[in-house]
Each structure stands twice: as C-alpha cells, then as structure tokens.
Design a protein around this motif. Structure first.
Motif, mmCIF file in Angstrom:
data_model
loop_
_atom_site.group_PDB
_atom_site.id
_atom_site.type_symbol
_atom_site.label_atom_id
_atom_site.label_comp_id
_atom_site.label_asym_id
_atom_site.label_seq_id
_atom_site.Cartn_x
_atom_site.Cartn_y
_atom_site.Cartn_z
ATOM 1 N N ARG A 35 0.878 -1.171 0.000
ATOM 2 C CA ARG A 35 0.000 0.000 0.000
ATOM 3 C C ARG A 35 0.910 1.212 0.000
ATOM 4 O O ARG A 35 1.143 1.838 1.027
ATOM 5 C CB ARG A 35 -0.902 0.002 1.233
ATOM 6 N N PRO A 36 1.453 1.534 -1.160
ATOM 7 C CA PRO A 36 2.534 2.520 -1.207
ATOM 8 C C PRO A 36 2.067 3.927 -0.875
ATOM 9 O O PRO A 36 1.123 4.445 -1.464
ATOM 10 C CB PRO A 36 3.036 2.429 -2.650
ATOM 11 N N SER B 112 5.029 3.913 -7.608
ATOM 12 C CA SER B 112 3.918 3.151 -7.029
ATOM 13 C C SER B 112 2.974 4.023 -6.198
ATOM 14 O O SER B 112 1.942 3.539 -5.723
ATOM 15 C CB SER B 112 4.462 2.023 -6.146
ATOM 16 N N MET B 113 3.311 5.290 -5.996
ATOM 17 C CA MET B 113 2.489 6.163 -5.165
ATOM 18 C C MET B 113 1.432 6.875 -6.007
ATOM 19 O O MET B 113 1.735 7.472 -7.031
ATOM 20 C CB MET B 113 3.360 7.208 -4.458
ATOM 21 N N ARG B 114 0.186 6.784 -5.553
ATOM 22 C CA ARG B 114 -0.932 7.425 -6.253
ATOM 23 C C ARG B 114 -1.484 8.583 -5.442
ATOM 24 O O ARG B 114 -1.556 8.524 -4.205
ATOM 25 C CB ARG B 114 -2.050 6.420 -6.511
ATOM 26 N N VAL B 115 -1.902 9.611 -6.170
ATOM 27 C CA VAL B 115 -2.637 10.732 -5.586
ATOM 28 C C VAL B 115 -3.943 10.829 -6.356
ATOM 29 O O VAL B 115 -3.962 11.210 -7.532
ATOM 30 C CB VAL B 115 -1.849 12.050 -5.685
ATOM 31 N N LYS C 248 0.850 12.725 2.898
ATOM 32 C CA LYS C 248 0.624 13.194 4.258
ATOM 33 C C LYS C 248 -0.432 12.317 4.924
ATOM 34 O O LYS C 248 -1.522 12.129 4.393
ATOM 35 C CB LYS C 248 0.176 14.654 4.251
ATOM 36 N N GLY C 249 -0.069 11.735 6.067
ATOM 37 C CA GLY C 249 -0.981 10.828 6.754
ATOM 38 C C GLY C 249 -0.892 9.406 6.264
ATOM 39 O O GLY C 249 -1.622 8.532 6.751
ATOM 40 N N GLY C 250 0.004 9.128 5.287
ATOM 41 C CA GLY C 250 0.154 7.784 4.769
ATOM 42 C C GLY C 250 -0.939 7.427 3.790
ATOM 43 O O GLY C 250 -1.808 8.238 3.457
ATOM 44 N N ALA D 81 -7.158 2.014 0.734
ATOM 45 C CA ALA D 81 -6.317 2.076 -0.462
ATOM 46 C C ALA D 81 -6.061 0.667 -0.991
ATOM 47 O O ALA D 81 -5.872 -0.278 -0.230
ATOM 48 C CB ALA D 81 -4.986 2.756 -0.142
ATOM 49 N N VAL D 82 -6.049 0.543 -2.299
ATOM 50 C CA VAL D 82 -5.893 -0.758 -2.938
ATOM 51 C C VAL D 82 -4.479 -1.288 -2.711
ATOM 52 O O VAL D 82 -3.490 -0.569 -2.881
ATOM 53 C CB VAL D 82 -6.170 -0.656 -4.452
ATOM 54 N N THR D 83 -4.382 -2.527 -2.270
ATOM 55 C CA THR D 83 -3.088 -3.184 -2.139
ATOM 56 C C THR D 83 -2.623 -3.651 -3.510
ATOM 57 O O THR D 83 -3.375 -4.290 -4.247
ATOM 58 C CB THR D 83 -3.184 -4.381 -1.183
#
Length: 547
Positions: free
Chosen positions: A228-229, A310-313, A357-359, A364-366
């Motif tokens: 869960r990046p 791998s990080m989504r916003v 921010k806040g992880g 969130a999709v694994t």
C-alpha cells in the motif's frame, strides 16, 4: 585468423554459411541422437567437458551487434544491432535446418545504445533496454511493439523473472527497477550498485544476481508482496530554478512536472492533457490561473489521478493552460499537490522523496509487486562486466576486468595504433559458487577488457569474450582453452543456448566499404563440442548418449 570473405555464401533468410578459419579446432557436433533427445525433453541440456567450438552460421556481417540472448523455450535467438539511423531488434528461429529471421523491428534512434536484450521464459516476447531510458516489449514472432515504458535513468540490462510476470531493468546509475509483464507497470526498485549495472541473471528459484562497475556481484531474494505505497523516491532535475519530477496522469503518458507550491492549481498543457486521456474541448468548468499576461480562465478537469512510481494521488483537479507551464515541462505541481504530499530531497542520490501526508488512505488498494531483498554480496578486485547463472542456479559465470570496461578516446587510439593491451590476473572469466561467492576457477588469458562471460547450462564450462577480439571456451579442470574463435573487432556478448549445443556471439565489425555492404562476422552461432556428453535436466541424473 580472419574469415575468408570469398568463403561466404548467402542462404535463405540472409544467413551466411561460415567458411575459412577462426576456431582453434572444430570438434564433432552434438550427435543427431542427442539432439533429438534434447528436442523431445524440453528443459534438458547437454552435460560434459566442453571440447571445442565448431562453425554453424553467421547471422549478421554488416552491423555493430550489442546485446544477444537465447529464448529459454522455443529455439530462438535475438540481438540488438546498430543500423544507419536506428537500433534494430533481430529475432531468429533456430528450429529448422537453417536459422530463419522472424522479425527485425526498429527500437530507437542511433544516438541511444541498446545493450539489454532478454526473452520471456516462454520465448514469445523480447524485452529491450536502452540508453534512452525506455523499456520496450516486442512480440518475438512478428516484431510488433507490445508495450513500452520510460524510466528515470539510462538503461543497460534487462532480465525476466522465471515465472514471466515480472522483469527487472538495470541502469547506468545503479538503479534496479521491477516492472510487471506484459504491461510494464512499475512494481518496486532498489539502488543495487554504485555506477552501471552491467548484468542481471535470474536463477530458477527466482534468486536474482546482479553485477556492476562497483566490483561487486550481489544476490537478491525475490518475493511478491502486497504493497500500500505511500512513498516514492524519484530522480529530479533542476531547470531554470525549478525542480522537475516525472510522473503520469491517469496511468497514461509519462510527463515532466515543475514543482511550485506557489501556483494555486495543478496545471497541464493541452497536449499533456490529451495524452492523459482528458477531452479538453468538452470540459465545462473553469478556474482562474495566473498567467504571464494576467489571469487566465483555464478549463478544469476534476477528479484526475496522479502516479509517481507506485504512489498514487487520487481525486486531483487539473487546470489546462499552455501559457501557465514553464518551457521544457508539461505540467506544474501547485499548491493542491503540496497540501497532500510532502517532498524532501536527498542530494546524495539526487532523489526527491515523495510521501503522502498521513500515509496511504484507508481502503487504499493493495498492489502486488515483486520486491528485491539483498541476500549476499561478493566483492572482487576487478570490475564486473557480466554475470550468468547455470541451469540449476548453483554456479555463476563472471566476467572480470582490471581496466574499467569503458570505451574512451584512449582505447580507440591504442586500437588504431595496434597497441596490445596487457594481460592480468583479473582480466578473466571465472566460475563462481552462487552461494558463497568463492571463485572455483578462472582463466586470465585475455588481453585487456573481458566484456562478457557465459556459463554452460551444466555449470562445468565457461566462454569469455573481450576487446582483444577473442572468444575462448574453457572447461573445469583444464587450465588451457578448449576452443578459440577470433573476430575483427570487440566482442560484446557471449551466451550458451539453454540446451548447451550452441554459443551465440555478438561483436562489432569493421565497417568495410563494399558493393553489397558486407563486412566481417558480427552475430555468430558456434557449435559447442563435448567429450562423452550426457543429457541432464532438473529431475535427471544424466544418461550417457553417444556423441
């Protein structure tokens, strides 16, 4: 000894029959009976003491050949070649009496070298990795481009995981990136080496071996993990006072963004918006954005998604404004981005560390990704130019060079003047234990750089090639070469076929002006001879077959 040009005869598919000299001696080829058994038992290979190199075919005598690979299944070989205006991927079928070319698609412009070539485990796809930072995946039978992905750094090598769902690319700056196959979506990464990654080789159990100019071979455990990046490390540039990052919008075209927390919006150019799948003329909402000549009412595309590795916003509103984006970039990451993402800078690695921010948000999709974990490392007193692994994953073939394998003006000047490079104890090909890193045998016969080393499937023999224009064949327990083949310029790559019957060689060829454009052999298949050969496989103990 040089090939006699008059001994070449063109065959179907552009194959050239080899005549003249070049081998120390020509051993008998693997018998038809043994060949038939290998063909009827997929996944098996020849085992025995290698006895020499014979001549099979020349696949190319016109171009500089860079990378070369055999398909684990399917009796195919592929190589990257430098044409007049671009690099090409040549794929050949080896199952018939004479090799037949299947495909020859263009890869990228000639300015960007392509050394990385690898087949998928089933032999149906070929991946390339080049200095233009792009990974490309081709259909092996047709040459059709299946997928491509631009990465952050110029690429040197590529390898498929044995299960075929992942591949790893190595960069000239030490980064090892895992991508899914065939989609080439980002999975994970590790900064594996200081300087170029020169080799990647998977063992059957999924262990990855990497080599580099930092004089190390490293072993990596691999496992698929659910991630869960909430963080990504990105290479960044500084352009005209701005920090520039690479990312994608809506998982489509890769874009470059200027980071500017003062901008009141996240902005894209109209061209970048179209590449991201946004239909700009049909947007109804607008937002006021400051431009160079005053306030601009920009079209607004609500609820788009950004991805940085791998990080989504998710759920980001994007303004479309050509005049609001700095020249040389395609977007601006303004205040709405900075409100959701922390950005820190690692000046040592020239990376920006992005953290949500806040992880990761709840729910969130694994995402499943192949992850690399360092198992062990083996230091050497020389530059590591190549690493290969035997069919059981027990031994490595390692190319070692006391001089950095870098072609500079000094190298070309010495070649032009005919200056002979020195021998050295670690200008050598070596057999290495894959668990301990112990050198089991090495053969320091090359003069100067050893560019490549290939271990035989049974782990008993080694072929090496260098800038001294030589390919040597060695077998365990014998200090002398069992075979030698000479070329007219630098040898770039040697590889055993998965069944051990052939040795593929990629070399550069002098550009000889002739009416038909032919030069000296550059992509060559050699027969490998064995003493008292047996057939072995993952579940066999070996049964003798007459040679």
């Amino acid at each position: 000894m040089k090939f006699a040009r008059g001994a070449f005869a063109l065959l179907a598919g552009g194959v050239v029959a080899v005549g003249g000299g070049g081998c120390a001696h020509a051993p008998p080829r693997v018998s038809p009976e043994l060949s038939a058994r290998l063909a009827s038992e997929p996944g098996t290979w020849v085992s025995g003491s290698a006895s020499g190199l014979g001549r099979k075919a020349v696949l190319n005598n016109k171009d500089f050949i860079w990378g070369l690979a055999f398909a684990p299944r399917g009796a195919r070989v592929a190589y990257s070649r430098l044409g007049s205006k671009s690099y090409f991927l040549s794929v050949w079928e080896l199952g018939s009496a004479e090799p037949t070319m299947l495909a020859d698609p263009a890869i990228n412009p000639y300015e960007f070298d392509v050394e990385g070539v690898a087949f998928s485990p089933d032999g149906t796809r070929v991946a390339t990795a080049g200095k233009d930072s792009v990974v490309r995946l081709f259909d092996a039978a047709t040459g059709v481009l299946v997928a491509e992905r631009r990465t952050e750094e110029p690429l040197s090598v590529v390898a498929f995981h044995p299960e075929g769902q992942w591949l790893v690319v190595g960069s000239y700056k030490g980064l090892m990136t895992v991508l899914s196959a065939p989609a080439l979506e980002y999975g994970s990464e590790e900064r594996g080496h200081l300087g170029p990654v020169t080799a990647l080789a998977f063992a059957p159990d999924g262990t990855l071996y990497s080599g580099g100019w930092d004089k190390h071979v490293r072993a990596w455990r691999t496992s698929v993990e659910g991630l869960r990046p909430g963080q990504a490390r990105m290479r960044f540039e500084r352009r005209a006072g701005s920090v520039v990052l690479g990312g994608t919008v809506n998982d489509k075209a890769p874009l470059s963004f200027a980071l500017d927390a003062r901008a009141p919006a996240l902005v894209l150019t109209s061209e970048a918006a179209a590449a991201a799948g946004i239909d700009v003329p049909f947007l109804k909402e607008t937002v006021n954005v400051p431009g160079p000549l005053g306030t601009i009412a920009a079209r607004l595309a609500p609820a788009q998604s950004l991805r940085f590795k791998s990080m989504r916003v998710e759920g980001v509103d994007v303004a479309i404004c050509d005049a609001c984006v700095p020249q040389g970039t395609q977007g601006v990451l303004g205040a709405p981005f900075s409100e959701r993402v922390d950005v820190a800078f690692d000046e040592v690695t020239q990376e920006a560390v992005l953290s949500l921010k806040g992880g990761p948000p709840e729910g969130a999709v694994t995402v499943d990704a192949l992850v690399l974990a360092r198992r062990s490392e083996f230091p050497f007193p020389a530059y590591v130019s190549d690493v290969t692994v035997d069919a059981r994953g027990q031994r490595l073939g390692v190319g070692l060079s006391e001089q950095k394998p870098e072609r500079d003006r000094g190298v070309y000047e010495r070649e032009r003047k005919g200056v002979e490079e020195p021998q050295g104890p670690f200008n050598a090909g070596a057999l290495v234990d894959a668990q301990s890193g112990q050198v089991l045998a090495k053969w320091p016969v090359h003069r100067g750089v050893v560019a490549t080393a290939a271990i035989s499937p049974d782990g008993r023999s080694l072929a090496s090639g260098g800038w001294d224009k030589r390919v040597y064949l060695f077998t365990e327990g014998d200090a002398d070469a069992r075979g030698e083949h000479r070329f007219d310029w630098s040898v770039r790559r040697v590889r055993f076929s998965p069944d051990g019957r052939w040795l593929g060689v990629a070399a550069w060829t002098p550009q000889v002006a002739s009416r038909d454009g032919d030069s000296d052999p550059a992509a060559v298949l050699l027969d490998v001879g064995y003493e008292s050969p047996t057939v072995q496989g993952p579940g066999t103990a070996g049964a003798s077959v007459a040679p």
